[in-house]
Design a protein around this motif. Structure first.
Motif, PDB file in Angstrom:
ATOM      1  N   MET A  73       1.165  -1.258   0.265  1.00 13.31           N
ATOM      2  CA  MET A  73       0.200  -0.294   0.082  1.00 13.31           C
ATOM      3  C   MET A  73       0.526   1.430  -0.025  1.00 13.31           C
ATOM      4  O   MET A  73       0.726   2.420  -0.653  1.00 13.31           O
ATOM      5  N   GLY A  74       1.674   1.719   0.717  1.00 14.68           N
ATOM      6  CA  GLY A  74       2.869   2.695   0.714  1.00 14.68           C
ATOM      7  C   GLY A  74       3.487   2.382  -0.369  1.00 14.68           C
ATOM      8  O   GLY A  74       3.851   3.713  -1.430  1.00 14.68           O
ATOM      9  N   LEU A  75       4.080   1.310  -1.084  1.00 13.74           N
ATOM     10  CA  LEU A  75       4.189   1.335  -2.606  1.00 13.74           C
ATOM     11  C   LEU A  75       3.336   2.393  -3.411  1.00 13.74           C
ATOM     12  O   LEU A  75       3.789   3.045  -4.543  1.00 13.74           O
ATOM     13  N   GLU A  76       2.224   1.954  -3.441  1.00 18.44           N
ATOM     14  CA  GLU A  76       1.273   1.910  -4.497  1.00 18.44           C
ATOM     15  C   GLU A  76       0.662   3.756  -4.103  1.00 18.44           C
ATOM     16  O   GLU A  76       0.257   4.408  -5.122  1.00 18.44           O
ATOM     17  N   PHE A  77       1.118   4.336  -2.564  1.00 20.09           N
ATOM     18  CA  PHE A  77       1.023   5.010  -2.053  1.00 20.09           C
ATOM     19  C   PHE A  77       1.653   6.318  -2.954  1.00 20.09           C
ATOM     20  O   PHE A  77       1.469   6.921  -3.859  1.00 20.09           O
ATOM     21  N   LEU A  78       3.177   5.990  -3.196  1.00 22.17           N
ATOM     22  CA  LEU A  78       4.158   6.690  -4.014  1.00 22.17           C
ATOM     23  C   LEU A  78       4.456   6.400  -5.133  1.00 22.17           C
ATOM     24  O   LEU A  78       4.627   7.372  -5.962  1.00 22.17           O
ATOM     25  N   PHE A  79       3.920   5.187  -5.655  1.00 19.46           N
ATOM     26  CA  PHE A  79       3.706   4.817  -7.059  1.00 19.46           C
ATOM     27  C   PHE A  79       2.532   4.270  -7.486  1.00 19.46           C
ATOM     28  O   PHE A  79       2.043   2.938  -7.430  1.00 19.46           O
ATOM     29  N   PRO A  80       1.264   5.123  -7.611  1.00 21.28           N
ATOM     30  CA  PRO A  80      -0.101   5.073  -8.002  1.00 21.28           C
ATOM     31  C   PRO A  80      -0.131   3.435  -9.483  1.00 21.28           C
ATOM     32  O   PRO A  80      -0.839   3.254  -9.789  1.00 21.28           O
ATOM     33  N   MET A 139       4.388   8.206 -10.875  1.00 20.83           N
ATOM     34  CA  MET A 139       3.398   8.838  -9.919  1.00 20.83           C
ATOM     35  C   MET A 139       2.437   9.585  -9.803  1.00 20.83           C
ATOM     36  O   MET A 139       1.987   9.961  -8.771  1.00 20.83           O
ATOM     37  N   GLY A 140       1.768   9.942 -10.835  1.00 24.73           N
ATOM     38  CA  GLY A 140       0.874  11.000 -10.388  1.00 24.73           C
ATOM     39  C   GLY A 140       0.108   9.935 -10.522  1.00 24.73           C
ATOM     40  O   GLY A 140      -0.522   9.134 -11.091  1.00 24.73           O
ATOM     41  N   SER A 141      -1.653  11.119  -9.554  1.00 24.16           N
ATOM     42  CA  SER A 141      -2.437  10.456  -9.800  1.00 24.16           C
ATOM     43  C   SER A 141      -3.753  11.068 -10.183  1.00 24.16           C
ATOM     44  O   SER A 141      -4.897  10.912 -10.391  1.00 24.16           O
ATOM     45  N   ASN A 373      -1.216  16.458  -2.324  1.00 18.89           N
ATOM     46  CA  ASN A 373       0.223  16.441  -2.334  1.00 18.89           C
ATOM     47  C   ASN A 373       0.679  15.076  -2.951  1.00 18.89           C
ATOM     48  O   ASN A 373       1.677  15.024  -2.617  1.00 18.89           O
ATOM     49  N   LYS A 374       0.619  14.442  -3.173  1.00 21.82           N
ATOM     50  CA  LYS A 374       0.778  12.823  -4.200  1.00 21.82           C
ATOM     51  C   LYS A 374       0.982  13.732  -5.286  1.00 21.82           C
ATOM     52  O   LYS A 374       1.825  13.089  -5.915  1.00 21.82           O
ATOM     53  N   GLU A 375       0.192  14.302  -5.411  1.00 23.80           N
ATOM     54  CA  GLU A 375       0.476  15.590  -7.522  1.00 23.80           C
ATOM     55  C   GLU A 375       1.633  16.594  -7.059  1.00 23.80           C
ATOM     56  O   GLU A 375       3.066  15.900  -7.620  1.00 23.80           O
ATOM     57  N   MET A 376       2.248  16.838  -5.540  1.00 21.73           N
ATOM     58  CA  MET A 376       3.649  17.641  -5.394  1.00 21.73           C
ATOM     59  C   MET A 376       3.976  17.228  -5.908  1.00 21.73           C
ATOM     60  O   MET A 376       5.183  17.326  -5.945  1.00 21.73           O
ATOM     61  N   VAL A 377       5.108  15.826  -5.025  1.00 22.27           N
ATOM     62  CA  VAL A 377       5.261  14.477  -4.892  1.00 22.27           C
ATOM     63  C   VAL A 377       5.910  14.721  -5.992  1.00 22.27           C
ATOM     64  O   VAL A 377       7.107  14.330  -6.410  1.00 22.27           O
ATOM     65  N   ALA A 378       5.206  13.990  -7.618  1.00 23.58           N
ATOM     66  CA  ALA A 378       5.072  13.516  -7.960  1.00 23.58           C
ATOM     67  C   ALA A 378       6.064  14.592  -8.841  1.00 23.58           C
ATOM     68  O   ALA A 378       7.136  14.620  -9.682  1.00 23.58           O
ATOM     69  N   LEU A 379       4.956  16.081  -9.276  1.00 25.81           N
ATOM     70  CA  LEU A 379       5.845  16.904  -9.603  1.00 25.81           C
ATOM     71  C   LEU A 379       7.198  17.062  -9.240  1.00 25.81           C
ATOM     72  O   LEU A 379       8.245  17.815 -10.026  1.00 25.81           O
ATOM     73  N   GLY A 380       7.362  17.366  -8.509  1.00 30.76           N
ATOM     74  CA  GLY A 380       8.537  17.495  -7.462  1.00 30.76           C
ATOM     75  C   GLY A 380       9.693  16.505  -8.209  1.00 30.76           C
ATOM     76  O   GLY A 380      10.896  16.593  -8.885  1.00 30.76           O
ATOM     77  N   THR A 381       9.210  15.141  -8.491  1.00 27.86           N
ATOM     78  CA  THR A 381      10.687  14.208  -8.362  1.00 27.86           C
ATOM     79  C   THR A 381      11.043  14.532  -9.981  1.00 27.86           C
ATOM     80  O   THR A 381      12.067  13.990 -10.030  1.00 27.86           O
ATOM     81  N   LYS A 410      -7.194   7.460 -20.673  1.00 28.83           N
ATOM     82  CA  LYS A 410      -8.319   6.436 -20.017  1.00 28.83           C
ATOM     83  C   LYS A 410      -7.213   6.429 -18.509  1.00 28.83           C
ATOM     84  O   LYS A 410      -7.275   6.328 -17.386  1.00 28.83           O
ATOM     85  N   THR A 411      -5.396   6.292 -18.573  1.00 24.39           N
ATOM     86  CA  THR A 411      -4.816   6.829 -17.326  1.00 24.39           C
ATOM     87  C   THR A 411      -3.429   7.429 -17.646  1.00 24.39           C
ATOM     88  O   THR A 411      -3.309   7.840 -18.979  1.00 24.39           O
ATOM     89  N   PRO A 412      -2.389   7.311 -16.808  1.00 20.73           N
ATOM     90  CA  PRO A 412      -1.112   8.303 -17.114  1.00 20.73           C
ATOM     91  C   PRO A 412      -0.162   8.089 -18.852  1.00 20.73           C
ATOM     92  O   PRO A 412       0.589   8.823 -19.072  1.00 20.73           O
ATOM     93  N   VAL A 413      -1.445   6.394 -19.082  1.00 21.80           N
ATOM     94  CA  VAL A 413       0.224   6.071 -20.127  1.00 21.80           C
ATOM     95  C   VAL A 413       0.038   6.517 -21.458  1.00 21.80           C
ATOM     96  O   VAL A 413       0.561   6.032 -22.514  1.00 21.80           O
ATOM     97  N   SER A 414      -1.105   7.679 -21.587  1.00 21.45           N
ATOM     98  CA  SER A 414      -0.891   8.550 -22.336  1.00 21.45           C
ATOM     99  C   SER A 414       0.130   9.046 -22.738  1.00 21.45           C
ATOM    100  O   SER A 414       0.694   9.034 -23.628  1.00 21.45           O
ATOM    101  N   ASN A 415       0.848   9.706 -21.080  1.00 22.71           N
ATOM    102  CA  ASN A 415       2.217  10.310 -21.143  1.00 22.71           C
ATOM    103  C   ASN A 415       3.086   9.646 -22.261  1.00 22.71           C
ATOM    104  O   ASN A 415       4.282  10.182 -22.302  1.00 22.71           O
ATOM    105  N   VAL A 416       3.103   7.974 -21.271  1.00 20.73           N
ATOM    106  CA  VAL A 416       4.272   7.256 -22.156  1.00 20.73           C
ATOM    107  C   VAL A 416       4.249   7.401 -23.550  1.00 20.73           C
ATOM    108  O   VAL A 416       5.295   7.767 -24.488  1.00 20.73           O
ATOM    109  N   ILE A 417       3.106   7.136 -24.280  1.00 20.17           N
ATOM    110  CA  ILE A 417       2.824   6.625 -25.694  1.00 20.17           C
ATOM    111  C   ILE A 417       3.570   8.408 -25.752  1.00 20.17           C
ATOM    112  O   ILE A 417       3.955   8.139 -27.220  1.00 20.17           O
ATOM    113  N   MET A 418       3.274   9.732 -25.477  1.00 23.49           N
ATOM    114  CA  MET A 418       3.704  10.895 -26.372  1.00 23.49           C
ATOM    115  C   MET A 418       5.122  10.672 -25.977  1.00 23.49           C
ATOM    116  O   MET A 418       5.581  11.295 -26.723  1.00 23.49           O
TER     117      MET A 418
END
Length: 656
Positions: A73-80, A139-141, A373-381, A410-418
């Protein structure tokens, strides 16, 4: 049971419960104000800390879970991605593939243009759309944010860096400072997320952001005139006066008509594509692919006509290959560290504000929760990693995110495709951009930033709140007529000034009774509300703190004096009671208690009685701790204004 609710809600339920009458002589049942149990310092401090930083209770899901489960659950929190990735399907991939390819066609020409805003070589814009989106995808939500360089942050970092280092004379130092600023932008964003300080960015009001974004859009568009008009020697200042002077100074010898034809023609084409996409949402792909089509056509036209030999400025060279390491280029010591930190903090907060606002907008549209807060961690990282891989500050792009949303992501995978498409561009296609005219890049940027001028929002702000409109216009004119950083400073200053004004000068209201009811309301809002003879009822619409306690006391006394004068003028009975309605008073400090005590003493000298109505749990607890309730008398504190008025009128009738 019949319930009479007092005129304002409070922390404690303000209900006077009246039993059905068994006969004409039966009196109503009246409840007294409740006194909550006293809290010790540790409990009060813990509850305040938890509500400030952990109001969403992020650890509640971990209770009762086994060690391995907690780890996952901690891993999913940092890496959704470990959460939504388990349910990923081919159907979702189809939506993400289409969305990813669509935003890639939009981002490539934009990235090349935005890098020019930041005074960096074109490849750095493409680098910034390769690595950061991959980090965010893990990492983004948010399911809808498209990551990459954006116009406002590009202009901001470019203008701030240029004030420290000349990007032409000291290109290497400029680039190193850009990476340093990006590193500290990431550190700032991640720290805000880890320390759960995301509420700090909300001090920038919506009105200030609207004004800042609009002013930045105008500034960015004006900066592109040097590319659209083909002006070689252009001012490095961003204010509208300097820009227009530079434009008119070069009208006879600096403009290039071939460049103007290319720039204006394709700008018209891009605006037409945006108009088509806006009119018919099913054709969202038209404005999305229009930039890349424009680049292809303009590049081909320049190549076959060799217009570059006629003075048309072209990109010339884009470095081929993936992101080189830039860890060794970040300043960790020396005088540039402080400069990089200052610029990074400003750019990081602006980027964070834009990304969180975009993420929350689309999350609301799709009805899912976004963890700020999770978004901030993702953007910062992603910015920390980006600074080490030759990227500059990236964040969520509104134009790309809108296209991503409408394309059915549907998911952040669109960012991966880009990101994959950008990678292929860096490895294979970059040499083809050699003959791309700068004019087409300027046109693409102008068409992209026009949407940031939200005049409809400004009109709405004017209608709703004039102070908000001043904040909006202050930020707008600060950016347009001075500089981006001054505009941002004005936006922050006005936002804080508005908060201070509201805190130090809270509203108060004179209450009257709505005929035929036990409801008491503001007489300015309800002119039909009747004042009670011999009684003045005042409501305080704010917490009472050291910053406003004296004003609140003086304002109440002014209400009292005005009503005394009015009563004498029309021959009404003398004012004997002052009822202070406290349901909106969410908190009070020692200064506020002293103000109430001074008010009580002042009324004693006038032979008047102070009555309190409906204090909340926090307020009554502090009044009790200070023993003010003993001075006023617990019998003079009521659950509702109607109870207090009934007490006053009964007592007046009993007096000779």
């Amino acid at each position: 049971m019949v319930h009479h609710i007092s005129d304002e809600a409070a922390d404690e339920p303000s209900i006077t419960t009246q039993t059905p009458s068994a006969g004409p002589s039966q009196a109503p049942l009246m409840y007294k104000v409740g006194y909550p149990p006293r809290k010790n310092l540790a409990t009060e401090f813990t509850e305040t800390l938890r509500e400030t930083f952990f109001h969403d209770n992020p650890l509640r899901e971990y209770k009762g879970q086994s060690g391995p489960r907690r780890f996952m659950m901690g891993l999913e929190f940092l890496f959704p991605i470990f959460g939504w990735g388990r349910n990923y399907s081919l159907n979702k991939f189809k939506g993400d593939l289409i969305a990813g390819l669509t935003i890639a066609s939009l981002c490539i020409p934009q990235d090349i243009g935005y890098s020019k805003l930041a005074n960096l070589d074109p490849q750095y814009g493409l680098y910034s759309s390769f690595i950061p989106p991959l980090i965010y995808a893990a990492m983004g939500s948010s399911r809808d944010i498209a990551i990459g360089p954006v116009a406002v942050v590009s202009l901001l970092i470019g203008s701030l860096l240029q004030a420290e280092v000349d990007h032409v004379k000291n290109k290497e130092e400029y680039m190193r400072l850009a990476f340093t600023a990006t590193f500290f932008a990431g550190i700032t964003q991640a720290a805000l997320g880890f320390l759960r300080l995301g509420f700090l960015i909300e001090f920038l009001s919506h009105a200030a952001i609207v004004g800042f974004m609009g002013g930045a859009a105008i500034t960015i568009a004006l900066q592109q005139l040097k590319y659209v008009l083909g002006i070689a020697n252009f001012t490095r200042k961003t204010d509208i006066v300097s820009v227009m002077e530079s434009v008119w100074r070069s009208v006879h010898h600096g403009w290039n008509w071939q460049t103007i034809v290319i720039g204006v023609s394709f700008l018209a084409f891009l605006l037409l594509a945006k108009f088509i996409g806006k009119k018919n949402r099913r054709l969202f792909w038209v404005p999305a692919i229009a930039p890349i089509i424009s680049v292809i056509l303009a590049t081909f036209f320049v190549y076959i006509t060799r217009a570059d030999k006629q003075g048309v400025q072209i990109v010339r060279h884009i470095e081929q290959g993936i992101n080189p390491s830039s860890v060794h280029k970040i300043y960790f010591t020396g005088p540039f560290v402080a400069k990089g930190f200052k610029i990074g903090v400003v750019c990081g907060i602006v980027g964070l504000t834009e990304a969180v606002a975009i993420g929350r907008t689309f999350a609301a549209m799709k009805d899912y929760q976004l963890d700020g807060n999770k978004e901030m961690v993702a953007l910062g990282t992603m910015n920390i990693v980006g600074s080490m891989t030759s990227c500059y500050v990236t964040t969520g792009s509104f134009s790309r995110s809108a296209v991503n949303f409408m394309a059915g992501c549907k998911t952040p995978v669109s960012n991966v495709i880009m990101s994959v498409v950008v990678l292929l561009t860096l490895l294979v296609i970059t040499p083809l951009f050699k003959y791309t005219p700068n004019a087409i890049l300027g046109s693409i940027i102008i068409s992209a930033v026009i949407g940031l001028v939200d005049y409809e929002a400004a009109i709405l702000i004017w209608k709703v709140d004039k102070l908000d409109f001043i904040a909006c216009m202050g930020a707008f004119f600060g950016v347009v007529f001075v500089s981006v950083e001054i505009g941002l400073l004005i936006a922050v200053a006005i936002s804080f000034a508005k908060i201070l004004l509201q805190v130090t000068r809270p509203r108060t209201a004179l209450l009257g009774n709505l005929p035929g009811t036990t409801i008491y309301r503001n007489t300015s809002q309800y002119p039909e509300a009747k004042l009670t003879p011999g009684v003045v009822i005042v409501r305080v619409d704010s917490a009472i703190y050291f910053s406003n306690s004296n004003y609140v006391r003086e304002r109440i006394l002014r209400w009292l004096t005005d009503e005394e004068d009015r009563a004498k003028a029309v021959g009404l009975p003398k004012i004997s009671f002052l009822i202070v309605e406290m349901s909106p008073v969410t908190d009070i400090d020692t200064s506020g208690i002293h103000a109430l005590e001074d008010l009580y003493k002042n009324l004693q000298k006038r032979d008047m009685q102070l009555i309190l109505s409906n204090p909340g749990s926090v307020v009554i607890e502090k009044l009790q701790a200070s023993k003010l309730t003993e001075h006023i008398g617990s019998n003079n504190i009521f659950l509702a204004v109607s109870d207090a008025v009934r007490f006053c009128t009964t007592k007046s009738m009993q007096e000779p």
